[in-house]
Design a protein around this motif. Structure first.
Motif, short mmCIF file in Angstrom:
data_model
loop_
_atom_site.label_atom_id
_atom_site.label_comp_id
_atom_site.label_asym_id
_atom_site.label_seq_id
_atom_site.Cartn_x
_atom_site.Cartn_y
_atom_site.Cartn_z
N LEU A 122 0.81 -1.22 0.00
CA LEU A 122 0.00 0.00 0.00
C LEU A 122 0.84 1.27 0.00
O LEU A 122 0.40 2.31 -0.50
CB LEU A 122 -0.92 -0.01 1.22
CG LEU A 122 -1.98 -1.13 1.19
CD1 LEU A 122 -2.67 -1.26 2.54
CD2 LEU A 122 -3.02 -0.84 0.10
N LEU A 177 1.66 2.03 -3.50
CA LEU A 177 0.39 2.40 -4.15
C LEU A 177 0.05 3.86 -3.87
O LEU A 177 -0.50 4.55 -4.73
CB LEU A 177 -0.73 1.48 -3.65
CG LEU A 177 -2.08 1.61 -4.38
CD1 LEU A 177 -1.93 1.19 -5.83
CD2 LEU A 177 -3.13 0.76 -3.68
N SER A 178 0.41 4.35 -2.67
CA SER A 178 0.15 5.76 -2.37
C SER A 178 1.03 6.68 -3.20
O SER A 178 0.67 7.84 -3.43
CB SER A 178 0.34 6.03 -0.88
OG SER A 178 1.71 6.15 -0.55
N LEU A 205 -1.29 6.43 -6.59
CA LEU A 205 -2.63 7.00 -6.53
C LEU A 205 -2.69 8.34 -5.81
O LEU A 205 -3.63 9.11 -6.02
CB LEU A 205 -3.58 6.02 -5.81
CG LEU A 205 -3.78 4.65 -6.45
CD1 LEU A 205 -4.70 3.80 -5.60
CD2 LEU A 205 -4.32 4.78 -7.87
N ARG A 241 -1.96 10.32 -1.76
CA ARG A 241 -2.26 10.03 -0.36
C ARG A 241 -3.77 10.01 -0.10
O ARG A 241 -4.27 9.18 0.64
CB ARG A 241 -1.61 11.07 0.55
CG ARG A 241 -0.17 11.44 0.20
CD ARG A 241 0.78 10.27 0.10
NE ARG A 241 2.12 10.75 -0.24
CZ ARG A 241 3.04 10.03 -0.83
NH1 ARG A 241 2.80 8.78 -1.18
NH2 ARG A 241 4.23 10.54 -1.10
N ARG A 258 -6.50 9.33 -2.01
CA ARG A 258 -7.23 8.14 -2.45
C ARG A 258 -6.89 6.92 -1.60
O ARG A 258 -7.77 6.12 -1.25
CB ARG A 258 -6.94 7.84 -3.91
CG ARG A 258 -7.55 8.82 -4.91
CD ARG A 258 -7.23 8.39 -6.32
NE ARG A 258 -7.76 9.31 -7.31
CZ ARG A 258 -7.58 9.20 -8.61
NH1 ARG A 258 -6.87 8.18 -9.09
NH2 ARG A 258 -8.09 10.08 -9.44
N THR A 259 -5.62 6.76 -1.29
CA THR A 259 -5.20 5.60 -0.51
C THR A 259 -5.80 5.64 0.89
O THR A 259 -6.34 4.64 1.38
CB THR A 259 -3.66 5.56 -0.42
OG1 THR A 259 -3.11 5.62 -1.73
CG2 THR A 259 -3.20 4.27 0.25
N GLY A 307 -8.81 3.17 2.49
CA GLY A 307 -8.53 2.46 3.74
C GLY A 307 -9.58 2.73 4.81
O GLY A 307 -9.97 1.82 5.55
N ALA A 324 -3.59 0.99 5.07
CA ALA A 324 -3.69 2.00 4.00
C ALA A 324 -3.66 3.41 4.58
O ALA A 324 -3.06 4.33 4.00
CB ALA A 324 -4.96 1.78 3.19
N SER A 381 0.23 5.99 4.81
CA SER A 381 0.20 7.22 4.02
C SER A 381 0.46 8.47 4.85
O SER A 381 0.84 9.51 4.30
CB SER A 381 -1.15 7.36 3.32
OG SER A 381 -1.40 6.25 2.47
#
Length: 391
Positions: A61, A64-65, A68, A70, A72-73, A77, A110, A114
């Motif tokens: 994750l 992923l941040s 995408l 911060r 959205r992540t 979550g 998640a 972030s």
């Protein structure tokens, strides 16, 4: 960028979700075991499952941040966390509860992974340490009030209401987050998702000796804190017959002390530097570790001695964790999400590992707690002096 109180509150609440998820129901572990016809060891496993999933999922994750962003992540979550809280509340068996805790940890990961990256987007090393210290102060309200609140809930109703309260806390946090926090990841730092490159980035982190020194220092210190969290309900409530309400107050006193040192850390870090404060925090915490190991030689350790040791150790966690994380994150401005993920996975992985070991070593005494905290504190000091000797 100026430090806005509204932003600190939002970040503190986001960071406090996992402390709430762990600490709010600690005093209910014995009643959960009884109500679901299970054992205290399996009830403790619900803490460890959360930690294990939380640790592993951050590795995925965090990068992923960086892809995408911060906002959205964290938003995704929060939704997962809310749904999983309802599953835990309605769980008819220990197996379903464990599944709910695993999914809850996914959402919590998640969010948590972030937050340091979000702060790193906005601030440099010493400013980062100051902001994170202030965030820790707000975040520390969770473990400060959670055990007492959980004890009060258990005193008047079922443990299931604890997860309903956790759902409500997450809902309020989500509303504040979407209202107060915008996207912080600049377009030039966005990455496309590339599994091979992500692996290379992780290997690059591992190869940096100083980075691993900061990381292992925080992880080992955190493992000692998680040892206390996993074992203290049994040691305080079952072994020493402390009422659940008093356990909440005793637990909260440790957190209050940690908050005091977090405030002092935030006040003096710009003047003294994060590394110097980290050294001082480690010296005090290692002294508590030696105290814990000394208690092993006197038979059944009295509760006052265990409480004094815990206060010394846990009081320094905000100093050690905040400054070690500041040192680590300062080395990776272009990979904040990935670095934060690796740090979180290492820290909570160490906590899950130590928590598992002390649960397996359960023998009806306080010895597993004392050994776990003692070893963790000494390893934290050793990691810093061996790997960060040049800072």
């Amino acid at each position: 960028m100026p430090i806005r109180p509204a932003l600190l509150i939002a970040l503190g609440l986001l960071s406090g979700l996992t402390p709430f998820a762990i600490n709010l129901y600690l005093s209910s572990l014995p009643s959960i075991a009884r109500d679901l016809a299970s054992s205290i060891e399996l009830a403790q496993l619900s803490v460890i499952v959360y930690l294990g999933v939380f640790a592993v999922m951050q590795l995925f994750l965090g990068p992923l941040s960086d892809v995408l962003g911060r906002r959205r992540t964290i938003g995704g979550g929060l939704i997962v966390f809310l749904l999983a809280s309802l599953v835990c509340m309605l769980a008819p068996s220990m197996e379903i509860l464990l599944v709910g805790r695993a999914v809850q940890a996914l959402g919590g990961a998640a969010v948590a992974v972030s937050v340091p990256a979000l702060v790193r987007d906005l601030y440099e090393k010493d400013d980062y340490a100051r902001v994170m210290a202030l965030v820790v102060m707000v975040m520390a309200m969770a473990p400060l009030i959670a055990p007492t609140l959980g004890s009060l809930i258990i005193g008047v109703t079922s443990w299931r209401a604890v997860f309903l309260v956790l759902f409500a806390i997450a809902l309020v946090t989500a509303l504040l987050f979407f209202r107060l926090v915008g996207e912080t990841l600049h377009a030039r730092y966005r990455h496309r998702f590339d599994a091979v490159q992500i692996l290379r980035n992780y290997l690059g982190i591992i190869r940096r000796r100083t980075a691993m020194g900061y990381l292992l220092t925080g992880a080992c210190s955190f493992a000692g804190m998680m040892t206390f969290i996993v074992t203290s309900p049994y040691v305080y409530i079952e072994l020493h017959h402390l009422p659940a309400t008093w356990f909440g107050l005793a637990f909260g006193a440790n957190v209050a002390l940690s908050m005091v040192f977090a405030w002092l850390n935030a006040r003096f870090v710009k003047r003294l530097g994060a590394d110097r404060l980290l050294r001082w925090g480690l010296l005090v915490q290692s002294g508590a570790a030696v105290f814990a190991l000394t208690l092993l030689g006197i038979g059944e350790a009295p509760l006052w001695a265990i409480a004094a040791m815990a206060a010394l150790y846990l009081g320094m966690t905000s100093v050690v964790l905040g400054n070690s994380m500041a040192g680590f994150m300062s080395l990776f401005p272009e990979l904040a999400g990935t670095a934060s993920a690796f740090a979180g996975a290492t820290r909570f992985g160490a906590g899950a590992m130590m928590g598992t070991l002390v649960s397996l070593a359960h023998n009806g005494t306080a010895d597993p707690m004392l050994i776990g905290m003692g070893v963790s504190g000494m390893l934290a000091l050793s990691a810093f002096w061996v790997l960060c000797r040049d800072v």
